[in-house]
Design an enzyme around this catalytic site. Structure first.
Site, PDB file in Angstrom:
ATOM      1  N   LYS A 118       0.315   4.355  -0.260  1.00  0.00           N
ATOM      2  CA  LYS A 118      -0.393   5.563   0.003  1.00  0.00           C
ATOM      3  C   LYS A 118      -0.118   6.647  -0.868  1.00  0.00           C
ATOM      4  O   LYS A 118      -0.135   6.460  -1.991  1.00  0.00           O
ATOM      5  CB  LYS A 118       0.114   5.707   1.668  1.00  0.00           C
ATOM      6  CG  LYS A 118      -0.057   4.448   2.531  1.00  0.00           C
ATOM      7  CD  LYS A 118       0.281   4.673   3.990  1.00  0.00           C
ATOM      8  CE  LYS A 118      -0.086   3.457   4.585  1.00  0.00           C
ATOM      9  NZ  LYS A 118       0.181   3.471   6.036  1.00  0.00           N
ATOM     10  N   ASN A 120       0.793  -1.242  -0.043  1.00  0.00           N
ATOM     11  CA  ASN A 120       0.134  -0.113  -0.024  1.00  0.00           C
ATOM     12  C   ASN A 120       1.071   1.259  -0.134  1.00  0.00           C
ATOM     13  O   ASN A 120       1.455   1.583   0.928  1.00  0.00           O
ATOM     14  CB  ASN A 120      -0.992  -0.263   1.410  1.00  0.00           C
ATOM     15  CG  ASN A 120      -1.775   1.101   1.402  1.00  0.00           C
ATOM     16  OD1 ASN A 120      -1.729   2.076   0.422  1.00  0.00           O
ATOM     17  ND2 ASN A 120      -2.197   1.546   2.507  1.00  0.00           N
ATOM     18  N   GLY A 152       2.710  -1.011   4.105  1.00  0.00           N
ATOM     19  CA  GLY A 152       2.645   0.410   3.940  1.00  0.00           C
ATOM     20  C   GLY A 152       4.360   0.707   3.785  1.00  0.00           C
ATOM     21  O   GLY A 152       4.773   0.494   2.702  1.00  0.00           O
ATOM     22  N   GLU A 182      -6.766   5.114   7.351  1.00  0.00           N
ATOM     23  CA  GLU A 182      -6.481   6.629   6.985  1.00  0.00           C
ATOM     24  C   GLU A 182      -7.694   7.094   6.350  1.00  0.00           C
ATOM     25  O   GLU A 182      -7.989   8.497   6.314  1.00  0.00           O
ATOM     26  CB  GLU A 182      -5.270   6.918   6.292  1.00  0.00           C
ATOM     27  CG  GLU A 182      -4.066   6.476   7.078  1.00  0.00           C
ATOM     28  CD  GLU A 182      -2.860   5.852   6.290  1.00  0.00           C
ATOM     29  OE1 GLU A 182      -2.886   5.747   5.251  1.00  0.00           O
ATOM     30  OE2 GLU A 182      -1.850   5.208   6.931  1.00  0.00           O
ATOM     31  N   GLY A 210       2.243   2.380  10.844  1.00  0.00           N
ATOM     32  CA  GLY A 210       3.352   3.225  10.664  1.00  0.00           C
ATOM     33  C   GLY A 210       4.055   3.685  11.970  1.00  0.00           C
ATOM     34  O   GLY A 210       4.736   4.657  11.830  1.00  0.00           O
ATOM     35  N   SER A 267       2.911  -2.167  10.398  1.00  0.00           N
ATOM     36  CA  SER A 267       4.360  -2.360  10.733  1.00  0.00           C
ATOM     37  C   SER A 267       4.804  -3.621  10.294  1.00  0.00           C
ATOM     38  O   SER A 267       5.855  -4.151  11.038  1.00  0.00           O
ATOM     39  CB  SER A 267       4.895  -2.012  11.929  1.00  0.00           C
ATOM     40  OG  SER A 267       4.463  -0.498  12.164  1.00  0.00           O
ATOM     41  N   HIS A 303      -9.445   1.818   4.196  1.00  0.00           N
ATOM     42  CA  HIS A 303      -8.347   1.800   4.959  1.00  0.00           C
ATOM     43  C   HIS A 303      -8.606   2.888   5.872  1.00  0.00           C
ATOM     44  O   HIS A 303      -9.409   3.896   6.080  1.00  0.00           O
ATOM     45  CB  HIS A 303      -7.089   2.433   3.799  1.00  0.00           C
ATOM     46  CG  HIS A 303      -5.937   2.528   4.667  1.00  0.00           C
ATOM     47  ND1 HIS A 303      -5.391   3.410   5.590  1.00  0.00           N
ATOM     48  CD2 HIS A 303      -4.844   1.343   4.675  1.00  0.00           C
ATOM     49  CE1 HIS A 303      -4.166   2.933   6.001  1.00  0.00           C
ATOM     50  NE2 HIS A 303      -4.004   1.662   5.664  1.00  0.00           N
ATOM     51  N   GLU A 337      -6.090  -4.513  10.281  1.00  0.00           N
ATOM     52  CA  GLU A 337      -4.934  -3.528  10.393  1.00  0.00           C
ATOM     53  C   GLU A 337      -5.307  -2.857  11.973  1.00  0.00           C
ATOM     54  O   GLU A 337      -6.213  -1.887  11.732  1.00  0.00           O
ATOM     55  CB  GLU A 337      -4.813  -2.582   9.414  1.00  0.00           C
ATOM     56  CG  GLU A 337      -4.576  -3.261   7.917  1.00  0.00           C
ATOM     57  CD  GLU A 337      -3.785  -2.196   7.149  1.00  0.00           C
ATOM     58  OE1 GLU A 337      -2.700  -2.631   6.594  1.00  0.00           O
ATOM     59  OE2 GLU A 337      -4.283  -1.125   6.706  1.00  0.00           O
TER      60      GLU A 337
END
Ligand code: PGA
Length: 248
Positions: free
Chosen positions: A11, A9, A231, A96, A170, A210, A94, A164
């Site tokens: 992003k 991903n 990510g 985010e 992250g 992570s 997601h 997730e």
């Protein structure tokens, strides 16, 4: 029985030029990969990445899709637009998107149904925040996300779920392999209860948050974990490849 799937991903990273450089570096490193390999990239990179992955095993994914066919939805990208480029997978819901762009279980459900109707393979993200976890609400949150997010869905053949935990994204903090396995087991049991044992048995559920070369093997060894949504580590060819090649 379930084929592992490792998806990057990206992003909001990599211009088209940088994307091609990363793919060119990645291609030889994953040429013998056993899992399915997907890169979900920014819309503006899709054409360039599609050309760059030609002849390799890498599959193309987007990071979102509109729920409507076309029309007055400024800033959105339709499933037909993605299909025309050759996009196969699409990330939906997601954290985010949920956190910064008002995505809800209802909008996730609408996007998901549109993706399925148009023949895109959705990677649907679910996961609890740190506060929810600390308040012991993980199961309740996941149950709502799954039951509302997948409302009215009958065919799970092309669906992948990515579990997730938001606190692990992250941050360098990973859920322990046992923890991730247990929580994914819970998601599987939810699916079983609502959609039946066969669906639950064949549904692929990834871990994300992570995931990196140093923990991929341990996570992937877990019975319930069928892959990863990656990510940060997907932005470095060597790191992403070593996750893909976690078996050595
Ligand atoms: P991370 O992101 O690997 O950088 O934690 C995962 C994701 O957000 O999909």
């Amino acid at each position: 029985m379930r084929k592992p799937i490792i998806a990057g991903n990206w992003k909001m990273n990599k211009t088209a030029k940088e994307a091609v450089e990363l793919i060119n570096e990645l291609k030889p490193l994953v040429a013998k990969s056993k899992p399915e390999v997907v890169v979900c990239v920014p819309y503006t990179d899709l054409w360039a990445v599609k050309e760059a992955i030609a002849g390799s095993k890498i599959k193309l994914g987007a990071e979102n899709v509109a729920w409507a066919d076309s029309g007055a939805f400024t800033g959105e990208i339709s499933a037909d637009m993605l299909k025309e480029i050759g996009v196969e997978y699409v990330i939906i819901g997601h954290s985010e998107r949920r956190q910064y762009f008002g995505e809800t279980d209802e909008s996730v459900n609408m996007r998901l149904k549109q993706a399925l109707a148009k023949g895109l393979k959705p990677i649907v993200c679910v996961g609890e925040t740190l506060t929810e976890r600390e308040k012991n609400k993980t199961k309740r949150v996941l149950k709502k996300q799954v039951l509302e997010g997948f409302k009215d869905v009958v065919d799970f053949t092309d669906i992948v779920i990515a579990y997730e935990p938001v606190w692990a994204i992250g941050t360098g903090k990973t859920a322990t392999a046992e923890d991730a396995n247990k929580t994914i087991g819970y998601i599987r049991s939810l699916v079983k209860k609502t959609w039946g044992a066969e669906v639950a048995k064949s549904l692929r559920i990834q871990y994300g948050g992570s995931m990196k070369p140093s923990n991929a093997k341990e996570l992937m060894a877990m019975r319930n974990i069928d892959g990863g949504l990656i990510g940060g580590a997907a932005l470095k060819a060597q790191d992403f490849a070593s996750i893909v090649n976690y078996k050595g």
